[in-house]
Design a protein around this motif. Sequence first.
Motif, PDB file in Angstrom:
ATOM      1  N   ARG A   1      -3.137   0.587  -5.903  1.00  0.00           N
ATOM      2  CA  ARG A   1      -4.475   0.241  -6.031  1.00  0.00           C
ATOM      3  C   ARG A   1      -4.633  -1.453  -5.931  1.00  0.00           C
ATOM      4  NH1 ARG A   1      -5.345   4.577 -10.815  1.00  0.00           N
ATOM      5  NH2 ARG A   1      -5.354   6.209  -9.467  1.00  0.00           N
ATOM      6  N   LEU A   2      -3.439  -2.022  -5.734  1.00  0.00           N
ATOM      7  CA  LEU A   2      -3.568  -3.600  -5.632  1.00  0.00           C
ATOM      8  C   LEU A   2      -3.667  -3.816  -4.184  1.00  0.00           C
ATOM      9  CD1 LEU A   2      -1.091  -5.456  -8.328  1.00  0.00           C
ATOM     10  CD2 LEU A   2      -3.657  -4.648  -8.417  1.00  0.00           C
ATOM     11  N   ILE A   3      -4.476  -4.770  -3.772  1.00  0.00           N
ATOM     12  CA  ILE A   3      -4.642  -5.195  -2.204  1.00  0.00           C
ATOM     13  C   ILE A   3      -4.790  -6.900  -2.498  1.00  0.00           C
ATOM     14  CG2 ILE A   3      -5.772  -3.006  -1.892  1.00  0.00           C
ATOM     15  CD1 ILE A   3      -8.636  -4.406  -1.973  1.00  0.00           C
ATOM     16  N   GLY A   4      -4.762  -7.147  -1.070  1.00  0.00           N
ATOM     17  CA  GLY A   4      -4.836  -8.699  -0.868  1.00  0.00           C
ATOM     18  C   GLY A   4      -6.298  -9.096  -1.248  1.00  0.00           C
ATOM     19  N   ALA A   5      -6.508 -10.306  -1.631  1.00  0.00           N
ATOM     20  CA  ALA A   5      -7.756 -10.942  -1.980  1.00  0.00           C
ATOM     21  C   ALA A   5      -8.852 -10.963  -0.878  1.00  0.00           C
ATOM     22  CB  ALA A   5      -7.487 -12.466  -2.135  1.00  0.00           C
ATOM     23  N   ASP A   6      -8.509 -10.447   0.463  1.00  0.00           N
ATOM     24  CA  ASP A   6      -9.343 -10.496   1.680  1.00  0.00           C
ATOM     25  C   ASP A   6      -9.612  -9.069   1.749  1.00  0.00           C
ATOM     26  OD1 ASP A   6      -6.835  -9.493   2.656  1.00  0.00           O
ATOM     27  OD2 ASP A   6      -6.928 -10.884   4.525  1.00  0.00           O
ATOM     28  N   GLY A   7      -9.111  -8.066   0.889  1.00  0.00           N
ATOM     29  CA  GLY A   7      -9.165  -6.712   1.094  1.00  0.00           C
ATOM     30  C   GLY A   7      -8.353  -5.958   1.747  1.00  0.00           C
ATOM     31  N   SER A   8      -7.196  -6.676   2.306  1.00  0.00           N
ATOM     32  CA  SER A   8      -6.223  -6.080   3.131  1.00  0.00           C
ATOM     33  C   SER A   8      -5.195  -5.380   2.471  1.00  0.00           C
ATOM     34  CB  SER A   8      -5.728  -7.351   4.125  1.00  0.00           C
ATOM     35  OG  SER A   8      -4.900  -7.985   3.210  1.00  0.00           O
ATOM     36  N   LEU A   9      -4.713  -4.351   3.079  1.00  0.00           N
ATOM     37  CA  LEU A   9      -3.399  -3.649   2.411  1.00  0.00           C
ATOM     38  C   LEU A   9      -2.167  -4.557   2.656  1.00  0.00           C
ATOM     39  CD1 LEU A   9      -3.872   0.228   3.679  1.00  0.00           C
ATOM     40  CD2 LEU A   9      -5.114  -1.026   1.672  1.00  0.00           C
ATOM     41  N   VAL A  10      -1.607  -4.678   1.335  1.00  0.00           N
ATOM     42  CA  VAL A  10      -0.354  -5.586   1.456  1.00  0.00           C
ATOM     43  C   VAL A  10       0.590  -5.054   0.861  1.00  0.00           C
ATOM     44  CG1 VAL A  10      -1.550  -7.869   2.054  1.00  0.00           C
ATOM     45  CG2 VAL A  10      -1.121  -7.173  -0.265  1.00  0.00           C
ATOM     46  N   LYS A  11       1.831  -5.010   1.258  1.00  0.00           N
ATOM     47  CA  LYS A  11       3.036  -4.291   0.555  1.00  0.00           C
ATOM     48  C   LYS A  11       3.009  -3.187  -0.243  1.00  0.00           C
ATOM     49  CE  LYS A  11       5.382  -8.679   0.477  1.00  0.00           C
ATOM     50  NZ  LYS A  11       6.125  -9.929  -0.081  1.00  0.00           N
ATOM     51  N   TYR A  12       3.721  -2.201  -0.155  1.00  0.00           N
ATOM     52  CA  TYR A  12       3.652  -0.919  -0.733  1.00  0.00           C
ATOM     53  C   TYR A  12       5.326  -0.659  -0.741  1.00  0.00           C
ATOM     54  CZ  TYR A  12       3.100   3.638  -3.142  1.00  0.00           C
ATOM     55  OH  TYR A  12       3.148   4.499  -3.764  1.00  0.00           O
ATOM     56  N   GLY A  13       5.699  -0.158  -1.953  1.00  0.00           N
ATOM     57  CA  GLY A  13       7.318   0.134  -1.812  1.00  0.00           C
ATOM     58  C   GLY A  13       7.442   1.246  -1.048  1.00  0.00           C
ATOM     59  N   GLY A  14       6.675   1.963  -1.051  1.00  0.00           N
ATOM     60  CA  GLY A  14       6.974   3.291  -0.332  1.00  0.00           C
ATOM     61  C   GLY A  14       6.207   3.383   0.877  1.00  0.00           C
ATOM     62  N   GLY A  15       5.760   2.378   1.580  1.00  0.00           N
ATOM     63  CA  GLY A  15       5.266   2.088   3.027  1.00  0.00           C
ATOM     64  C   GLY A  15       3.758   1.860   2.928  1.00  0.00           C
ATOM     65  N   LEU A  16       3.330   1.158   3.796  1.00  0.00           N
ATOM     66  CA  LEU A  16       1.539   1.257   4.048  1.00  0.00           C
ATOM     67  C   LEU A  16       0.991   2.344   4.191  1.00  0.00           C
ATOM     68  CD1 LEU A  16       1.341  -2.500   5.432  1.00  0.00           C
ATOM     69  CD2 LEU A  16       0.968  -1.958   3.141  1.00  0.00           C
ATOM     70  N   GLU A  17       1.621   3.246   5.169  1.00  0.00           N
ATOM     71  CA  GLU A  17       1.007   4.545   5.066  1.00  0.00           C
ATOM     72  C   GLU A  17       0.761   5.264   4.016  1.00  0.00           C
ATOM     73  OE1 GLU A  17      -0.619   5.443   8.266  1.00  0.00           O
ATOM     74  OE2 GLU A  17      -0.380   3.649   8.868  1.00  0.00           O
ATOM     75  N   ARG A  18       1.804   5.265   3.228  1.00  0.00           N
ATOM     76  CA  ARG A  18       1.441   6.069   1.946  1.00  0.00           C
ATOM     77  C   ARG A  18       0.546   5.327   1.181  1.00  0.00           C
ATOM     78  NH1 ARG A  18       7.489   6.964   1.754  1.00  0.00           N
ATOM     79  NH2 ARG A  18       7.585   9.309   2.214  1.00  0.00           N
ATOM     80  N   LYS A  19       0.631   4.056   1.274  1.00  0.00           N
ATOM     81  CA  LYS A  19      -0.535   3.464   0.343  1.00  0.00           C
ATOM     82  C   LYS A  19      -1.827   3.824   0.930  1.00  0.00           C
ATOM     83  CE  LYS A  19      -1.691  -1.257  -1.268  1.00  0.00           C
ATOM     84  NZ  LYS A  19      -1.074  -2.572  -1.373  1.00  0.00           N
ATOM     85  N   ARG A  20      -2.048   3.843   2.242  1.00  0.00           N
ATOM     86  CA  ARG A  20      -3.330   3.920   2.892  1.00  0.00           C
ATOM     87  C   ARG A  20      -3.552   5.596   2.370  1.00  0.00           C
ATOM     88  NH1 ARG A  20      -1.996   2.303   7.311  1.00  0.00           N
ATOM     89  NH2 ARG A  20      -3.117   0.384   7.387  1.00  0.00           N
ATOM     90  N   TRP A  21      -2.645   6.560   2.799  1.00  0.00           N
ATOM     91  CA  TRP A  21      -3.111   7.828   2.251  1.00  0.00           C
ATOM     92  C   TRP A  21      -3.437   7.992   0.761  1.00  0.00           C
ATOM     93  CZ3 TRP A  21      -2.084  11.615  -1.190  1.00  0.00           C
ATOM     94  CH2 TRP A  21      -2.760  12.900  -0.651  1.00  0.00           C
ATOM     95  N   LEU A  22      -2.742   7.404  -0.008  1.00  0.00           N
ATOM     96  CA  LEU A  22      -3.209   7.257  -1.574  1.00  0.00           C
ATOM     97  C   LEU A  22      -4.582   6.726  -2.043  1.00  0.00           C
ATOM     98  CD1 LEU A  22       0.320   6.270  -3.172  1.00  0.00           C
ATOM     99  CD2 LEU A  22      -0.784   8.478  -3.362  1.00  0.00           C
ATOM    100  N   LEU A  23      -4.881   5.816  -1.079  1.00  0.00           N
ATOM    101  CA  LEU A  23      -6.110   5.095  -1.335  1.00  0.00           C
ATOM    102  C   LEU A  23      -7.386   6.053  -0.835  1.00  0.00           C
ATOM    103  CD1 LEU A  23      -5.398   1.364  -0.841  1.00  0.00           C
ATOM    104  CD2 LEU A  23      -5.940   2.568  -3.325  1.00  0.00           C
ATOM    105  N   ARG A  24      -7.022   6.549   0.332  1.00  0.00           N
ATOM    106  CA  ARG A  24      -8.023   7.396   1.043  1.00  0.00           C
ATOM    107  C   ARG A  24      -8.128   8.791   0.185  1.00  0.00           C
ATOM    108  NH1 ARG A  24      -6.406   6.629   7.161  1.00  0.00           N
ATOM    109  NH2 ARG A  24      -7.649   4.729   7.622  1.00  0.00           N
TER     110      ARG A  24
END
Length: 176
Positions: free
Chosen positions: A147-170
């Motif tokens: 649930r932590l993102i960059g100040a500009d709203g971008s997805l940045v770093k996730y230990g499980g990979g950005l695709e997982r982060k994107r899936w979890l947020l969606r």
Amino acid sequence: MASRSTRPSVSFGLDRVTTPIGVALLVTDAEGALRALDWEDYEHRMRELLRLHYGAVDLSDRSAPMAMRIALSGYFDGDLSQLSAIAWRIAGTPFQQKVWNALAHIPAGTTMSYGALAAKIDLPNAIRAVGHANGSNPISVVLPCHRLIGADGSLVKYGGGLERKRWLLRHEGVQI
């Protein structure tokens, strides 16, 4: 000559649970508390975090408590409140624990920038340190570092990979 004291090895159970985004590794202690949750394809990283937090760790195959498995399944089935039913314990520095405990209070369906979390824990200049602690979070998903993102709203770093982060947020209803 003083003798060096060494910590005895810690024994935890390791379970594998299939989720929509891969096989989750659940590490639990003898009381059934979650000590780590990571992804099978990141097992090496998980083991390294366990070593850093606990020293020598022995992992043996052991089913996680049924209530934990049901809660995790419920979360992935859409009942986002189920994560709060999972008992967990963490080891880390006092600063890491402060960050990780703050993660637990970011509601599902919302995001927060690293800077906002730093301000929330009364350390507004510790943005990079918050990012580092977030990256060392041993309990992915349950302590929602995604649930932590960059100040500009971008997805940045996730230990499980950005695709997982994107899936979890969606999955949680965040429009990204």
